[in-house]
Motif scaffolding. Structure first.
Motif, PDB file in Angstrom:
ATOM      1  N   ASP A 131      15.429   9.476  -2.780  1.00 34.24           N
ATOM      2  CA  ASP A 131      14.907   8.888  -1.542  1.00 34.24           C
ATOM      3  C   ASP A 131      14.800   7.367  -1.601  1.00 34.24           C
ATOM      4  O   ASP A 131      14.851   6.695  -0.574  1.00 34.24           O
ATOM      5  CB  ASP A 131      13.516   9.458  -1.236  1.00 34.24           C
ATOM      6  CG  ASP A 131      13.593  10.930  -0.842  1.00 34.24           C
ATOM      7  OD1 ASP A 131      14.685  11.359  -0.391  1.00 34.24           O
ATOM      8  OD2 ASP A 131      12.584  11.630  -1.003  1.00 34.24           O
ATOM      9  N   ALA A 132      14.592   6.816  -2.803  1.00 32.40           N
ATOM     10  CA  ALA A 132      14.329   5.378  -2.909  1.00 32.40           C
ATOM     11  C   ALA A 132      15.564   4.571  -2.520  1.00 32.40           C
ATOM     12  O   ALA A 132      16.676   4.876  -2.959  1.00 32.40           O
ATOM     13  CB  ALA A 132      13.905   5.033  -4.331  1.00 32.40           C
ATOM     14  N   GLU A 133      15.326   3.547  -1.711  1.00 24.30           N
ATOM     15  CA  GLU A 133      16.437   2.705  -1.244  1.00 24.30           C
ATOM     16  C   GLU A 133      16.581   1.431  -2.059  1.00 24.30           C
ATOM     17  O   GLU A 133      17.604   0.754  -1.992  1.00 24.30           O
ATOM     18  CB  GLU A 133      16.235   2.332   0.230  1.00 24.30           C
ATOM     19  CG  GLU A 133      16.386   3.496   1.186  1.00 24.30           C
ATOM     20  CD  GLU A 133      17.810   4.037   1.266  1.00 24.30           C
ATOM     21  OE1 GLU A 133      18.750   3.350   0.816  1.00 24.30           O
ATOM     22  OE2 GLU A 133      17.977   5.178   1.753  1.00 24.30           O
ATOM     23  N   GLU A 134      15.514   1.026  -2.750  1.00 19.78           N
ATOM     24  CA  GLU A 134      15.629  -0.175  -3.579  1.00 19.78           C
ATOM     25  C   GLU A 134      14.725  -0.053  -4.797  1.00 19.78           C
ATOM     26  O   GLU A 134      13.831   0.787  -4.863  1.00 19.78           O
ATOM     27  CB  GLU A 134      15.341  -1.445  -2.790  1.00 19.78           C
ATOM     28  CG  GLU A 134      14.000  -1.529  -2.118  1.00 19.78           C
ATOM     29  CD  GLU A 134      13.885  -2.823  -1.316  1.00 19.78           C
ATOM     30  OE1 GLU A 134      14.488  -3.834  -1.727  1.00 19.78           O
ATOM     31  OE2 GLU A 134      13.166  -2.822  -0.308  1.00 19.78           O
ATOM     32  N   HIS A 135      15.018  -0.906  -5.786  1.00 19.17           N
ATOM     33  CA  HIS A 135      14.311  -0.842  -7.063  1.00 19.17           C
ATOM     34  C   HIS A 135      13.243  -1.925  -7.104  1.00 19.17           C
ATOM     35  O   HIS A 135      13.405  -2.992  -6.513  1.00 19.17           O
ATOM     36  CB  HIS A 135      15.318  -1.047  -8.207  1.00 19.17           C
ATOM     37  CG  HIS A 135      14.832  -0.517  -9.517  1.00 19.17           C
ATOM     38  ND1 HIS A 135      13.972  -1.218 -10.328  1.00 19.17           N
ATOM     39  CD2 HIS A 135      15.073   0.665 -10.144  1.00 19.17           C
ATOM     40  CE1 HIS A 135      13.711  -0.496 -11.410  1.00 19.17           C
ATOM     41  NE2 HIS A 135      14.357   0.652 -11.325  1.00 19.17           N
ATOM     42  N   PHE A 188       0.841  -1.203   0.000  1.00 20.12           N
ATOM     43  CA  PHE A 188       0.000   0.000   0.000  1.00 20.12           C
ATOM     44  C   PHE A 188       0.874   1.250   0.000  1.00 20.12           C
ATOM     45  O   PHE A 188       1.538   1.554   0.987  1.00 20.12           O
ATOM     46  CB  PHE A 188      -0.909   0.017   1.235  1.00 20.12           C
ATOM     47  CG  PHE A 188      -2.163  -0.803   1.074  1.00 20.12           C
ATOM     48  CD1 PHE A 188      -3.296  -0.238   0.513  1.00 20.12           C
ATOM     49  CD2 PHE A 188      -2.205  -2.132   1.466  1.00 20.12           C
ATOM     50  CE1 PHE A 188      -4.459  -0.990   0.346  1.00 20.12           C
ATOM     51  CE2 PHE A 188      -3.361  -2.890   1.314  1.00 20.12           C
ATOM     52  CZ  PHE A 188      -4.487  -2.311   0.743  1.00 20.12           C
ATOM     53  N   PHE A 189       0.834   1.981  -1.113  1.00 21.38           N
ATOM     54  CA  PHE A 189       1.508   3.279  -1.193  1.00 21.38           C
ATOM     55  C   PHE A 189       0.575   4.406  -0.745  1.00 21.38           C
ATOM     56  O   PHE A 189       1.013   5.538  -0.611  1.00 21.38           O
ATOM     57  CB  PHE A 189       1.960   3.554  -2.634  1.00 21.38           C
ATOM     58  CG  PHE A 189       3.056   2.645  -3.117  1.00 21.38           C
ATOM     59  CD1 PHE A 189       4.383   3.045  -3.057  1.00 21.38           C
ATOM     60  CD2 PHE A 189       2.771   1.397  -3.636  1.00 21.38           C
ATOM     61  CE1 PHE A 189       5.398   2.218  -3.509  1.00 21.38           C
ATOM     62  CE2 PHE A 189       3.777   0.558  -4.091  1.00 21.38           C
ATOM     63  CZ  PHE A 189       5.095   0.969  -4.021  1.00 21.38           C
ATOM     64  N   PRO A 203       5.552   1.084   1.592  1.00 21.44           N
ATOM     65  CA  PRO A 203       6.837   1.648   1.186  1.00 21.44           C
ATOM     66  C   PRO A 203       6.924   3.137   1.529  1.00 21.44           C
ATOM     67  O   PRO A 203       5.965   3.885   1.331  1.00 21.44           O
ATOM     68  CB  PRO A 203       6.853   1.425  -0.329  1.00 21.44           C
ATOM     69  CG  PRO A 203       5.951   0.253  -0.540  1.00 21.44           C
ATOM     70  CD  PRO A 203       4.867   0.398   0.489  1.00 21.44           C
ATOM     71  N   GLY A 204       8.062   3.513   2.062  1.00 21.13           N
ATOM     72  CA  GLY A 204       8.233   4.906   2.473  1.00 21.13           C
ATOM     73  C   GLY A 204       7.828   5.141   3.912  1.00 21.13           C
ATOM     74  O   GLY A 204       8.095   6.203   4.469  1.00 21.13           O
ATOM     75  N   LYS A 205       7.137   4.171   4.504  1.00 23.74           N
ATOM     76  CA  LYS A 205       6.785   4.275   5.929  1.00 23.74           C
ATOM     77  C   LYS A 205       7.556   3.177   6.663  1.00 23.74           C
ATOM     78  O   LYS A 205       8.701   3.376   7.040  1.00 23.74           O
ATOM     79  CB  LYS A 205       5.269   4.145   6.129  1.00 23.74           C
ATOM     80  CG  LYS A 205       4.512   5.351   5.572  1.00 23.74           C
ATOM     81  CD  LYS A 205       3.040   5.269   5.901  1.00 23.74           C
ATOM     82  CE  LYS A 205       2.285   6.427   5.256  1.00 23.74           C
ATOM     83  NZ  LYS A 205       0.829   6.226   5.316  1.00 23.74           N
ATOM     84  N   ALA A 206       6.921   2.001   6.819  1.00 23.27           N
ATOM     85  CA  ALA A 206       7.622   0.919   7.513  1.00 23.27           C
ATOM     86  C   ALA A 206       8.314  -0.032   6.538  1.00 23.27           C
ATOM     87  O   ALA A 206       8.770  -1.097   6.931  1.00 23.27           O
ATOM     88  CB  ALA A 206       6.643   0.166   8.396  1.00 23.27           C
TER      89      ALA A 206
END
Ligand code: CP
Length: 352
Positions: free
Chosen positions: A90-94, A45-46, A72-75
C-alpha cells in the motif's frame, strides 16, 4: 547528537528537563512573543488525537509559526519504513524521501505513530520515529509512539505547580482496567519522568505480567538511583495507595500476551477492581490524581475522583501547550540565551 531531537526523555538530563519545565512555566507567566516567527512545523499523525494535535497546532500558531498537519494513508501518501523494502504494497513512498522532503519545507517534524500491537519485539524498536530522526535534517519530536515524552513534561509541570518540590514524594503509577489492551507508552513515560524528578515511585499492577519492558524498568531504576529516589513494584493495592502523594492511572496491555490479546482478556477482566475510587484515595496523603486523557469514566476512575479538587487531569492537559512550545523553542534555539540548551540543534539551512 545530544538534544537535536525530542524523542525520549532518556537522553535529556535532569538539568535539561528542569530547563524545559522552567521555560514552559515562564511561557505561562508571560507570552514569550513570536519565537517561531518564520518557522514551520510538520505534524505527522498516523493515529487520532484531541489534545496533542490541538495543542501543537495552536502552540505553533501562538508563537508566530505555521503548522502543517499530515495524515499518511488519509490525505497524505502511505509511508514505508522498512529499509530495502520492495514496495509492492500500500505504501506509495519511503520515509527516506518523506523525512528529507519535509526537512526542505519545515524547520521541525513532529510524529505520532502508535505501535502495531502484533509483535512487541518489532514494536519496541520504535522504527517509524527513529527512521524520521535518521533521515530528517531538522529536529524530530515524539508526539507518542512507545513513549510519550510530551505528556511527561505536561504531567511534571502540573505536579510541580501543585506540589512544589517533587523529590521523595510518593508517586503511584497504577494499572487500571480498560476493555482493550492499550499502548504502554504513557506508563513507560510515567515511570521515566517520575524517577527522573527524584520521586519515590511505586508501580502497581495486577501481577508480574503487567511489568513494563525492561528498557523502561532499567532506565527508571537508574534514574531513581541517580536522583536519590526509588522504584518499587507491588501488586498490593492498599499498600500502594497508603501515604501516596500522587496517583497516576493508566491501562496497558500485558507484554507477554502481545499480539495474542484474546488470551489476556480474561486476566484483565478479573482486574476491574483496580479502578481508582474514593476508598483507595482515602488511603493516600491527600494525593493528587491524574490521567493523560482520553479516559473512560467509571472504568479507570470514578466520577468522584475525576471531579475532585485533587484531580489535575485538566491542568495536565492544559500544560501540553506551554511544555511543547518550550520543546519547540529549545530545539529550534529560539529561546532567550539564558534558557537555551547546552547543545546547538543541527540545521542544514535557515529560513528567512
Ligand atoms: N494525552 C494525549 O496525548 O491525548 P490525545 O491522544 O488526545 O492527543
Amino acid at each position: 547528537m545530544l538534544n537535536h531531537n525530542f524523542l525520549t526523555t532518556r537522553d535529556w538530563s535532569r538539568a535539561e528537563i528542569d530547563a524545559l519545565l522552567d521555560t514552559a512555566a515562564s511561557f505561562k507567566r508571560e507570552h514569550p512573543g513570536p519565537m517561531l516567527s518564520g518557522k514551520s512545523v510538520a505534524l505527522v499523525f498516523f493515529n487520532p488525537s484531541l489534545r496533542t494535535r490541538t495543542s501543537m497546532e495552536l502552540g505553533v500558531w501562538s508563537l508566530g509559526g505555521h503548522a502543517v498537519v499530515l495524515e499518511p494513508g488519509k490525505a497524505a501518501w502511505p509511508i514505508e519504513f522498512t529499509p530495502g523494502a520492495i514496495m509492492d504494497g500500500d505504501a506509495e513512498e519511503h520515509v527516506r524521501e518523506v523525512a528529507r522532503v519535509l526537512s526542505e519545507y519545515c524547520d521541525l517534524i513532529a510524529v505520532r505513530k502508535f505501535p502495531g500491537f502484533q509483535d512487541w519485539s518489532v514494536d519496541r524498536l520504535d522504527t517509524a520515529i527513529n527512521a524520521f530522526a535518521e533521515h530528517a535534517t531538522v529536529p524530530v519530536m515524539n508526539l507518542e509512539t512507545i513513549e510519550h515524552p510530551c505528556q511527561e513534561l505536561a504531567h511534571a509541570l502540573a505536579l510541580r505547580e501543585r506540589l512544589g518540590t517533587l523529590e521523595n514524594k510518593k508517586y503511584v503509577l497504577t494499572w487500571t482496567y480498560h476493555p482493550k489492551p492499550l499502548n504502554t507508552a504513557v506508563a513507560n513515560s510515567s515511570l521515566l519522568i517520575a524517577t527522573k524528578l527524584g520521586m519515590d515511585v511505586t508501580l502497581l499492577c495486577p501481577d508480574e505480567r503487567y511489568l513494563l519492558d525492561e528498557r523502561y524498568m532499567t532506565a527508571s531504576r537508574k534514574n531513581a538511583e541517580a536522583q536519590d529516589g526509588s522504584l518499587t513494584v507491588t501488586h498490593d493495592i492498599d499498600a500502594a495507595y497508603e501515604g501516596a502523594d500522587v496517583v497516576y492511572a493508566k491501562s496497558w496491555g500485558a507484554l507477554p500476551f502481545y499480539g495474542n490479546w484474546s488470551n489476556e482478556q480474561p486476566i484483565r477482566d478479573q482486574n476491574r477492581h483496580f479502578i481508582v475510587d474514593e476508598r483507595k484515595m482515602a488511603l493516600t496523603n491527600n494525593a493528587l490524581f491524574s490521567h493523560c486523557l482520553p479516559m473512560r469514566r467509571n472504568i479507570k476512575a470514578t466520577d468522584a475522583v475525576v471531579d475532585s479538587p485533587n484531580s489535575i487531569v485538566i491542568e495536565e492537559a492544559a500544560n501540553r501547550l506551554p511544555t511543547q512550545q518550550a520543546v519547540m523553542a529549545t530545539l529550534l534555539n529560539t529561546t532567550t540565551p539564558a534558557l537555551a540548551p547546552t547543545s546547538t540543534p543541527k540545521r542544514k539551512h535557515t529560513h528567512a
